[in-house]
Design a protein around this motif. Sequence first.
Motif, PDB file in Angstrom:
ATOM      1  N   ARG A 120       0.841  -1.199   0.000  1.00 24.55           N
ATOM      2  CA  ARG A 120       0.000   0.000   0.000  1.00 24.55           C
ATOM      3  C   ARG A 120       0.872   1.244   0.000  1.00 24.55           C
ATOM      4  O   ARG A 120       0.554   2.235  -0.622  1.00 24.55           O
ATOM      5  CB  ARG A 120      -0.897  -0.033   1.238  1.00 24.55           C
ATOM      6  CG  ARG A 120      -2.153   0.766   1.090  1.00 24.55           C
ATOM      7  CD  ARG A 120      -3.068   0.598   2.290  1.00 24.55           C
ATOM      8  NE  ARG A 120      -3.747  -0.688   2.332  1.00 24.55           N
ATOM      9  CZ  ARG A 120      -3.803  -1.460   3.413  1.00 24.55           C
ATOM     10  NH1 ARG A 120      -3.203  -1.108   4.528  1.00 24.55           N
ATOM     11  NH2 ARG A 120      -4.461  -2.596   3.390  1.00 24.55           N
ATOM     12  N   ASP A 133       5.039   3.511  -3.856  1.00 21.61           N
ATOM     13  CA  ASP A 133       4.603   4.460  -4.876  1.00 21.61           C
ATOM     14  C   ASP A 133       4.858   3.852  -6.255  1.00 21.61           C
ATOM     15  O   ASP A 133       5.828   4.169  -6.921  1.00 21.61           O
ATOM     16  CB  ASP A 133       5.381   5.776  -4.694  1.00 21.61           C
ATOM     17  CG  ASP A 133       4.786   6.891  -5.529  1.00 21.61           C
ATOM     18  OD1 ASP A 133       3.712   6.688  -6.121  1.00 21.61           O
ATOM     19  OD2 ASP A 133       5.392   7.971  -5.590  1.00 21.61           O
ATOM     20  N   LYS A 164     -10.312  -7.653  -1.413  1.00 18.48           N
ATOM     21  CA  LYS A 164     -10.680  -6.276  -1.766  1.00 18.48           C
ATOM     22  C   LYS A 164      -9.445  -5.481  -2.145  1.00 18.48           C
ATOM     23  O   LYS A 164      -9.463  -4.663  -3.056  1.00 18.48           O
ATOM     24  CB  LYS A 164     -11.380  -5.595  -0.585  1.00 18.48           C
ATOM     25  CG  LYS A 164     -12.845  -5.953  -0.475  1.00 18.48           C
ATOM     26  CD  LYS A 164     -13.629  -4.844   0.215  1.00 18.48           C
ATOM     27  CE  LYS A 164     -15.094  -5.180   0.327  1.00 18.48           C
ATOM     28  NZ  LYS A 164     -15.742  -5.396  -0.970  1.00 18.48           N
ATOM     29  N   GLU A 190      -8.459  -6.434  -5.603  1.00 20.07           N
ATOM     30  CA  GLU A 190      -9.396  -5.809  -6.553  1.00 20.07           C
ATOM     31  C   GLU A 190      -9.085  -4.323  -6.724  1.00 20.07           C
ATOM     32  O   GLU A 190      -9.115  -3.774  -7.829  1.00 20.07           O
ATOM     33  CB  GLU A 190     -10.831  -5.964  -6.040  1.00 20.07           C
ATOM     34  CG  GLU A 190     -11.326  -7.398  -6.053  1.00 20.07           C
ATOM     35  CD  GLU A 190     -12.625  -7.579  -5.287  1.00 20.07           C
ATOM     36  OE1 GLU A 190     -13.101  -8.712  -5.210  1.00 20.07           O
ATOM     37  OE2 GLU A 190     -13.170  -6.586  -4.750  1.00 20.07           O
ATOM     38  N   ARG A 191      -8.755  -3.688  -5.614  1.00 22.91           N
ATOM     39  CA  ARG A 191      -8.457  -2.257  -5.630  1.00 22.91           C
ATOM     40  C   ARG A 191      -7.181  -1.984  -6.453  1.00 22.91           C
ATOM     41  O   ARG A 191      -7.126  -1.063  -7.255  1.00 22.91           O
ATOM     42  CB  ARG A 191      -8.259  -1.805  -4.190  1.00 22.91           C
ATOM     43  CG  ARG A 191      -8.168  -0.329  -3.972  1.00 22.91           C
ATOM     44  CD  ARG A 191      -7.902  -0.047  -2.514  1.00 22.91           C
ATOM     45  NE  ARG A 191      -6.546  -0.348  -2.130  1.00 22.91           N
ATOM     46  CZ  ARG A 191      -5.494   0.402  -2.437  1.00 22.91           C
ATOM     47  NH1 ARG A 191      -5.657   1.508  -3.116  1.00 22.91           N
ATOM     48  NH2 ARG A 191      -4.290   0.058  -2.058  1.00 22.91           N
ATOM     49  N   ALA A 211      -7.903  -2.324 -10.111  1.00 16.84           N
ATOM     50  CA  ALA A 211      -8.601  -1.129 -10.611  1.00 16.84           C
ATOM     51  C   ALA A 211      -7.602   0.018 -10.804  1.00 16.84           C
ATOM     52  O   ALA A 211      -7.655   0.753 -11.798  1.00 16.84           O
ATOM     53  CB  ALA A 211      -9.702  -0.720  -9.642  1.00 16.84           C
ATOM     54  N   LEU A 212      -6.673   0.135  -9.862  1.00 17.08           N
ATOM     55  CA  LEU A 212      -5.630   1.160  -9.951  1.00 17.08           C
ATOM     56  C   LEU A 212      -4.813   0.958 -11.231  1.00 17.08           C
ATOM     57  O   LEU A 212      -4.516   1.905 -11.951  1.00 17.08           O
ATOM     58  CB  LEU A 212      -4.730   1.006  -8.726  1.00 17.08           C
ATOM     59  CG  LEU A 212      -3.994   2.196  -8.149  1.00 17.08           C
ATOM     60  CD1 LEU A 212      -4.959   3.290  -7.757  1.00 17.08           C
ATOM     61  CD2 LEU A 212      -3.198   1.749  -6.925  1.00 17.08           C
ATOM     62  N   ILE A 220      -5.759  -0.624 -13.970  1.00 20.60           N
ATOM     63  CA  ILE A 220      -6.579  -0.315 -15.153  1.00 20.60           C
ATOM     64  C   ILE A 220      -6.571   1.193 -15.368  1.00 20.60           C
ATOM     65  O   ILE A 220      -6.421   1.686 -16.481  1.00 20.60           O
ATOM     66  CB  ILE A 220      -8.013  -0.851 -14.979  1.00 20.60           C
ATOM     67  CG1 ILE A 220      -8.002  -2.385 -14.925  1.00 20.60           C
ATOM     68  CG2 ILE A 220      -8.906  -0.362 -16.121  1.00 20.60           C
ATOM     69  CD1 ILE A 220      -9.338  -3.000 -14.532  1.00 20.60           C
ATOM     70  N   ALA A 221      -6.703   1.932 -14.263  1.00 22.92           N
ATOM     71  CA  ALA A 221      -6.764   3.391 -14.376  1.00 22.92           C
ATOM     72  C   ALA A 221      -5.432   3.987 -14.810  1.00 22.92           C
ATOM     73  O   ALA A 221      -5.412   4.970 -15.540  1.00 22.92           O
ATOM     74  CB  ALA A 221      -7.195   3.991 -13.039  1.00 22.92           C
ATOM     75  N   ASP A 222      -4.312   3.389 -14.374  1.00 21.72           N
ATOM     76  CA  ASP A 222      -3.029   3.994 -14.760  1.00 21.72           C
ATOM     77  C   ASP A 222      -2.451   3.377 -16.032  1.00 21.72           C
ATOM     78  O   ASP A 222      -1.370   3.753 -16.472  1.00 21.72           O
ATOM     79  CB  ASP A 222      -2.012   3.945 -13.597  1.00 21.72           C
ATOM     80  CG  ASP A 222      -1.552   2.526 -13.243  1.00 21.72           C
ATOM     81  OD1 ASP A 222      -1.558   1.654 -14.134  1.00 21.72           O
ATOM     82  OD2 ASP A 222      -1.192   2.282 -12.082  1.00 21.72           O
ATOM     83  N   GLY A 223      -3.182   2.443 -16.637  1.00 27.93           N
ATOM     84  CA  GLY A 223      -2.762   1.910 -17.922  1.00 27.93           C
ATOM     85  C   GLY A 223      -1.783   0.744 -17.812  1.00 27.93           C
ATOM     86  O   GLY A 223      -1.330   0.233 -18.824  1.00 27.93           O
ATOM     87  N   SER A 244      -8.020  -3.442 -19.443  1.00 33.85           N
ATOM     88  CA  SER A 244      -9.356  -3.465 -18.877  1.00 33.85           C
ATOM     89  C   SER A 244      -9.825  -4.908 -18.662  1.00 33.85           C
ATOM     90  O   SER A 244      -9.746  -5.737 -19.555  1.00 33.85           O
ATOM     91  CB  SER A 244     -10.320  -2.739 -19.813  1.00 33.85           C
ATOM     92  OG  SER A 244     -11.564  -2.612 -19.175  1.00 33.85           O
ATOM     93  N   CYS A 245     -10.244  -5.210 -17.443  1.00 38.18           N
ATOM     94  CA  CYS A 245     -10.692  -6.565 -17.138  1.00 38.18           C
ATOM     95  C   CYS A 245     -11.588  -6.491 -15.909  1.00 38.18           C
ATOM     96  O   CYS A 245     -11.761  -5.430 -15.340  1.00 38.18           O
ATOM     97  CB  CYS A 245      -9.492  -7.471 -16.850  1.00 38.18           C
ATOM     98  SG  CYS A 245      -8.622  -7.009 -15.339  1.00 38.18           S
ATOM     99  N   PRO A 287     -11.856  -6.915 -12.255  1.00 39.37           N
ATOM    100  CA  PRO A 287     -10.907  -7.078 -11.150  1.00 39.37           C
ATOM    101  C   PRO A 287     -11.248  -8.261 -10.252  1.00 39.37           C
ATOM    102  O   PRO A 287     -10.351  -8.912  -9.712  1.00 39.37           O
ATOM    103  CB  PRO A 287     -11.036  -5.768 -10.363  1.00 39.37           C
ATOM    104  CG  PRO A 287     -11.623  -4.791 -11.308  1.00 39.37           C
ATOM    105  CD  PRO A 287     -12.494  -5.587 -12.234  1.00 39.37           C
ATOM    106  N   ARG A 288     -12.548  -8.550 -10.108  1.00 42.40           N
ATOM    107  CA  ARG A 288     -12.927  -9.631  -9.199  1.00 42.40           C
ATOM    108  C   ARG A 288     -12.501 -10.986  -9.771  1.00 42.40           C
ATOM    109  O   ARG A 288     -11.927 -11.814  -9.066  1.00 42.40           O
ATOM    110  CB  ARG A 288     -14.440  -9.588  -8.942  1.00 42.40           C
ATOM    111  CG  ARG A 288     -14.898 -10.662  -8.007  1.00 42.40           C
ATOM    112  CD  ARG A 288     -16.219 -10.320  -7.355  1.00 42.40           C
ATOM    113  NE  ARG A 288     -16.013  -9.352  -6.266  1.00 42.40           N
ATOM    114  CZ  ARG A 288     -16.999  -8.868  -5.529  1.00 42.40           C
ATOM    115  NH1 ARG A 288     -18.248  -9.218  -5.783  1.00 42.40           N
ATOM    116  NH2 ARG A 288     -16.747  -8.036  -4.551  1.00 42.40           N
TER     117      ARG A 288
END
Lengths: 522, 212
Positions: free
Chosen positions: B86, B89, B141, B144-145, B148-149, B151-154, B158-159, B161-162
């Motif tokens: 977590r 960076d 979770k 999954e998070r 998603a991160l 996917i958002a940062d490339g 796209s898939c 996450p679960r």
Amino acid sequence: MRVFDWFEYHARARPDVPFLRQDGVSLSYGDAERRANRWAQALAESGLSIGDRIAYLSTNAIDMGVMTMATAKAGVAPVMLNYRLAPREWLWILADSACRIVFARGAQYVGAVESLRAQLPFVECFVAVDADAPAGWITLDAFLARGSDETLRRPVGPDDMIYLIYTSGTTGHPKGVMITHANVIAHVEQSMTATSAGRSPGQRALVATPLYHAAGVLRIMTAAINGGTVVLMEHFDAATFVDLLIAERINTVNMVPSIVLTLLDDIPDIAARDFRHLEVIYYGAAPIAVSTLRRALAVFKCDLIQGYGLTESTGGIAYLNEVDHQKALAGRPELLRSVGRAVVLADIRIVDAEDRDVPPGVTGELLVRGPNVMKGYWNNPAATAEALRGGWLHSGDAASMDEDGYVYLHDRMKDMIVSGGTNIYPREVENALMEHPDLADVAVIGVPDRKWGEAVMAICVARPGRAPQAEELIAFCRERLGGYKIPRRYEFVEALPRNASGKVLKRVLREPFWKVADRSIA
Amino acid sequence: MTEPIAFKRPERDAAQREAKRLAILRSAAKIFNERGFHRTSVADVAEALGVSKPFLYYYLQNKEDILFECSRIATEELHAVLDEVRKADLPGWPKLEMLFRGYAKVMTTDFGICLIRNSVPGALPRESWDKLRGGRRRLNKEVERIVALGIADGSIRSCDPRVLSFALFGAFNWITFWYQQDRPLRPEAVADYFMEIFARGVAAAPAAGRKA
């Protein structure tokens, strides 16, 4: 000492004073308190603990203001999403902050979040505000039905987060700035000490600034502490703005100099209007010209006060007050290029690259220390340690300070682009463009633009045998970036100029465009 | 009583007691992993440790308590990995690689193996099972998070996450069924190999139009 202690006091002491107003509808302190309690209870009932996060995607609206008090009571930090961002940017922020509940207001934003929902399995609840709830969502009414009107009593402390604001950084991804109750309480004290505006209950502020921005949400916080009233505007439009200043008997308002100019230029009868209730116009983000200041003083007949701050410093750390503006008109016009002097309880230093103080008048990096400085960056101890090293917040802004303590900003941030009053960080735009398969290299710079001040431009190196078109790159960016960040101008080169260590020489790239215009913000 | 000499001295402090408790748990986890939880009795554990049953009961309440404590240690180690991830960076995909490298390490310890192979529905009382499940859900979770991160940062295409999270945990949890601690294959190498499969697939002929 929590922000809602003041809010609850006002709700008991003067329950009928309006807390929030929009489009002629008022929500009194008494009613806002009941709704915030119910909301806070519903958050607790949904299993949220102190320190948890929720997201809120909405244009300015009364319920968004109520929400900030509800989350404060529950010790939950709201992440107010910038509605101008692209869905992928929202996804990144939602994932980084690990929001447990997402609120979206209106069919458009509910739809936007719904299209991301498959990628948000970690979000436990989606709440539709002022919109129908799609399958998998609940309405705000259904959510609030989980709570009761009873006041939620939780051991929320002054160092608990009151909100988490994401700011775009130079490193490409936004960083969550953790602002606490104590930070906000300090800021309100600092700004109220700096201002010439009154602090009595019922004072009215007009807010067109989006609430996701510190300059917006802090007006709600200030009102809640002072017992004042905030009149909200969903979208800025000059004519309505002026009408509201008068009809709502507004005492304080904040704007950027370009809006002051727009009002003066675009409202034909502005000089004939009566702004007798207006006490202070706060402005920031850019200096004001002497000519604009003279016209504004003649028309609005109130004080103008400039504030300068960072999201990381909660709010303003320096103010150029009404006395300074008078001094400027009385023969010291250079003062208008200053952002003023440090607020009470805060210290400002200007230092060199080794964090050593530089003499007055010499440019260095601006550092600030005080009770208003953020707790840190969310989930990012390395960035926090870097920004707060030595116990001082490093602004990244180049500034100098004169013998009297007046602070002058020079280059806002080395490569930052300021377009239409909004900061754009090239790195973020470059990262998005670098995902395009036809591009080998890219540098994003700001070039002079008559309308926006600066426009975003991309200098690109195509991959061998590829020739991407501007329209294609714009469409590519649209999926990844908020509209205001998308470069509209493209130039293709063989290679980018770089220094020995491989850093792109942006100055060299910018130079041809800035030869005629003087970029320095002074 | 046939207590070994090492266990005979009176305890001077809590740390010593904790060290002993941990030693018991580690041995118990090994035996559970070898024989299966249901086929192992407290007497078996005591015998394998060379201690008496009452001695064991001094440290732990019953067989279920032993299993729960073994699983709890593994879960805590996993959460320590999560905390590190977590704070890093990094973009989503490298974060995921970092997480599963740490995950593989825990999954090749006696406690990690015990968590996956023996902490199954029915093995533990309701309350303990719920606690463990809560910990696993948080881990899910978090993955999954991070997806998603990414996917958002490339860094991740796209898939869902679960589903990706299920696939990753499926692959990595199964390590506990085949990993041999005495073989030279290091857990980090297993993780890197697996993540490479997730990153690039294994089919030799690239599909038409795929980016180089």
